[in-house]
Design a protein around this motif. Structure first.
Motif, short mmCIF file in Angstrom:
data_model
loop_
_atom_site.label_atom_id
_atom_site.label_comp_id
_atom_site.label_asym_id
_atom_site.label_seq_id
_atom_site.Cartn_x
_atom_site.Cartn_y
_atom_site.Cartn_z
N SER A 192 0.84 -1.21 0.00
CA SER A 192 0.00 0.00 0.00
C SER A 192 0.87 1.26 0.00
O SER A 192 0.59 2.25 0.69
N SER A 193 1.93 1.19 -0.78
CA SER A 193 2.85 2.31 -0.89
C SER A 193 2.45 3.18 -2.08
O SER A 193 2.22 2.68 -3.18
N SER A 194 2.40 4.48 -1.86
CA SER A 194 2.02 5.40 -2.93
C SER A 194 3.22 6.04 -3.63
O SER A 194 3.05 6.71 -4.64
N ALA A 195 4.41 5.83 -3.08
CA ALA A 195 5.60 6.41 -3.69
C ALA A 195 6.83 5.58 -3.32
O ALA A 195 6.84 4.88 -2.30
N VAL A 196 7.84 5.67 -4.17
CA VAL A 196 9.08 4.93 -3.91
C VAL A 196 10.28 5.82 -4.17
O VAL A 196 10.20 6.81 -4.92
N ILE A 197 11.38 5.47 -3.53
CA ILE A 197 12.68 6.04 -3.86
C ILE A 197 13.57 4.86 -4.24
O ILE A 197 13.75 3.92 -3.46
N LEU A 198 14.09 4.90 -5.45
CA LEU A 198 14.98 3.84 -5.93
C LEU A 198 16.40 4.15 -5.44
O LEU A 198 16.82 5.31 -5.41
N VAL A 199 17.11 3.10 -5.08
CA VAL A 199 18.48 3.28 -4.58
C VAL A 199 19.34 2.15 -5.11
O VAL A 199 18.96 0.98 -5.04
N HIS A 200 20.49 2.49 -5.67
CA HIS A 200 21.46 1.44 -5.98
C HIS A 200 22.87 2.01 -5.84
O HIS A 200 23.05 3.23 -5.74
N ASN A 201 23.85 1.14 -5.80
CA ASN A 201 25.23 1.57 -5.59
C ASN A 201 26.10 1.30 -6.80
O ASN A 201 25.81 0.42 -7.62
N HIS A 202 27.17 2.06 -6.90
CA HIS A 202 28.21 1.84 -7.89
C HIS A 202 29.48 1.41 -7.15
O HIS A 202 30.14 2.26 -6.51
N PRO A 203 29.84 0.14 -7.18
CA PRO A 203 31.04 -0.31 -6.48
C PRO A 203 32.32 0.37 -6.96
O PRO A 203 33.32 0.37 -6.24
N VAL A 229 1.63 5.01 -8.54
CA VAL A 229 2.82 4.78 -7.70
C VAL A 229 3.90 5.72 -8.24
O VAL A 229 4.42 5.51 -9.34
N ALA A 230 4.20 6.74 -7.48
CA ALA A 230 5.15 7.77 -7.94
C ALA A 230 6.59 7.39 -7.58
O ALA A 230 6.84 6.72 -6.56
N VAL A 231 7.52 7.81 -8.42
CA VAL A 231 8.94 7.67 -8.12
C VAL A 231 9.45 9.04 -7.69
O VAL A 231 9.54 9.96 -8.50
N HIS A 232 9.75 9.19 -6.41
CA HIS A 232 10.19 10.48 -5.90
C HIS A 232 11.62 10.80 -6.31
O HIS A 232 11.96 11.95 -6.55
N ASP A 233 12.48 9.77 -6.36
CA ASP A 233 13.88 10.01 -6.69
C ASP A 233 14.56 8.68 -6.95
O ASP A 233 14.01 7.60 -6.67
#
Length: 251
Positions: A192-203, A229-233
Motif C-alpha cells: 500500500s505504498s504510494s511512492a518509492v525512492i529507488l536506490v542502488h550503488n556503484h562499487p 505509484v510515484a517515483v520520488h527520486d
C-alpha cells in the motif's frame, strides 16, 4: 684429621642461585603498550569526538580481544579496507583475510555495522523523508557505499512520505544489478505504498548515473504512473558521494 680442600676440588657453591636468592630474578621489561588500554579508555571518557578512527576501532576490539595490543590490528584493518566505514561494511570472509581477525572479531564488527544501520533506518522512518533528507542520504551511504557488488534497493513510502519498508530487490555483479520495473510496482501495491525512492550503488565509487541507470528509472516511472505509484527520486551511492536524479534534473 680432614685435609683442607684445594680450590676447584669437590662440589662448588651455586653462585647464580646465591645471587638470585639475594637480588631476586631479573624482571622482564614491560611491554611498550603497558597501560595503553587504560589510557585510551580515559581519553575516550573525556571526549570520543577527538579520537581518530583507528582508536575508536581499538576500543571496540577490546571486547573481542580482552588482552594484548590491538592497535596494530586496528590500523591494519583500516589500511586494508581504506576507512572505518569500509571495515564495518566488509563481509566476515573479507575481514578474516586480515591477520588477527577471527570469528569473534568478525562477528563483533558486523554487529556494530548492523546496529549503525538500524539506528540510521530508525532516524529516517520516524519522520517524513522530505524533512529527514540528510539522514536519508547518510543512511543509504552507510548501507551501500562500500558494498563490493551492485544492490538495487527500494524505499517504499506511504501517503505522508514516511518510510514503510526498505527492501533489497536484487543483488548483482560488480557493475550490474537487474531491475524489473513491474516487480517494483507490484511490491509497492502489496505494501500500500504510494511512492518509492529507488536506490542502488556503484562499487566503482563514482555515483554518476549511467545511461542504463537513466533508462531503467524511466521504465519504473512509466510502469508506476497508471497505478498511481510515484517515483520520488533515484539515488546512486558511491564512495565519492550520493547522486540524486531529481537534483540532477534527470526526471
Amino acid at each position: 684429621m680432614v685435609a683442607p680442600r684445594e680450590l676447584g676440588e669437590g662440589p662448588q657453591p651455586d653462585l647464580w642461585s646465591a645471587a638470585t636468592r639475594t637480588t631476586g630474578p631479573a624482571k622482564a621489561p614491560r611491554p611498550h603498550y603497558h597501560g595503553h588500554r587504560d589510557r585510551l579508555r580515559d581519553r575516550a571518557a573525556a571526549t570520543l569526538d577527538a579520537l581518530p578512527d583507528y582508536e575508536l576501532l581499538e576500543l571496540h576490539l577490546f571486547r573481542a580481544i580482552p588482552r594484548g595490543d590491538v592497535k596494530p590490528l586496528a590500523k591494519a584493518l583500516i589500511a586494508r579496507f581504506g576507512s572505518l566505514a569500509a571495515v564495518l561494511a566488509a563481509s566476515p570472509a573479507e575481514l578474516k583475510t586480515v591477520a588477527g581477525v577471527g570469528e569473534a572479531v568478525a562477528r563483533d564488527l558486523k554487529l556494530l555495522h548492523q546496529t549503525s544501520l538500524r539506528v540510521g533506518r530508525e532516524a529516517v522512518g520516524r519522520r517524513t523523508v522530505i524533512t529527514s533528507w540528510s539522514q536519508l542520504l547518510a543512511y543509504v551511504k552507510l548501507a551501500l557505499a562500500h558494498e563490493p557488488r551492485e544492490q538495487f534497493r527500494v524505499l517504499f513510502l506511504d501517503k505522508k512520505n514516511q518510510l514503510i519498508a526498505d527492501e533489497l530487490m536484487n543483488r548483482g555483479t560488480v557493475d550490474h544489478a537487474p531491475v524489473y520495473p513491474r516487480e517494483v510496482v507490484r511490491r509497492a501495491l502489496e505494501l500500500s505504498s504510494s511512492a518509492v525512492i529507488l536506490v542502488h550503488n556503484h562499487p566503482s565509487g563514482d555515483p554518476t548515473p549511467s545511461a542504463a541507470d537513466i533508462q531503467m528509472t524511466r521504465e519504473v516511472v512509466d510502469a508506476g504512473r497508471p497505478l498511481r505509484v510515484a517515483v520520488h527520486d533515484h539515488l546512486v551511492v558511491g564512495r565519492d558521494g550520493v547522486a540524486s536524479f531529481r537534483a540532477l534534473g534527470l526526471f
